[in-house]
Design an enzyme around this catalytic site. Structure first.
Site: not given
Ligand code: GLN
Length: 193
Positions: A84, A176, A178
């Site tokens: 992410c 995610h 994790e």
């Molecule tokens: N939207 C977040 C960002 O741009 C990422 C979100 C996440 O890691 N769950 O950093």
């Protein structure tokens, strides 16, 4: 966890959900470490950059002197996995004006593609490299991959959007793993390192 390779995996602990990665790695009997200083990268077989807030993670990576050290370790063969915000952090390009990513993987990423925190969702997805059972992927303000370079292999697609990919030993997921009980994606990363 019988035949998993015995690898030293670090989780970058500057901001985000690093403890959740450590917990799942511990479950796999992996020697995992929280990484807070650049010199701690030297002995690692793999590094995970967790989810969180990419603007903060990019800023702290630069402020603490991690950028060059991560690049050097990757060039020497360390595995790297961005989940992410971690995926945003290591992209070559973003569709957004900020942050400035550190540009390790040849992908173009768009942040917050699925909307805000309230638009978080779960979806069962197929991931190339795992067994045939679908993986319950959790998306939280998730990015997607808009473009991939020619050395990048697409590993998972959800409704026409790329949500996981790999370039040699560099791996990214929009979602995610994790935050689930299912350790298959962590096992996949261990065997890549
Ligand atoms: N939207 C977040 C960002 O741009 C990422 C979100 C996440 O890691 N769950 O950093």
């Amino acid at each position: 966890m019988g035949n998993l390779p015995d690898k030293k995996i670090g989780v970058l602990a500057l901001q985000g959900d690093f403890y959740e990665h450590i917990a799942i790695l511990k479950k796999l009997d992996n020697k995992s470490l929280l990484i807070k200083k650049p010199e701690e990268l030297e002995s690692l077989d793999g590094l995970i950059i967790p989810g969180g807030e990419s603007t903060t993670i990019c800023k702290l990576i630069r402020n603490y002197g991690f950028e060059e050290k991560i690049k050097l370790s990757v060039s020497k063969g360390m595995g790297l996995w961005g989940t992410c915000a971690g995926m945003i952090t290591i992209a070559k390009k973003l569709k957004d004006d900020y942050p400035k990513p550190i540009g390790i993987m040849d992908i173009t990423v768009e942040r917050n593609f699925y909307g805000r925190q309230i638009d978080s969702f779960e979806e069962k997805v197929s991931i190339k490299g795992l067994d045939d059972n679908k993986f319950n992927a959790i998306f939280i303000r998730a990015p997607i991959i808009r473009e991939v370079g020619k050395n990048v292999e697409v590993l998972s697609i959800l409704n026409n959007e790329i949500i996981a990919a790999r370039q040699d030993k560099i791996f990214v997921t929009s979602f995610h793993p994790e935050l689930t009980e299912d350790s298959r994606v962590h096992e996949y990363f261990l065997s890549m390192c």
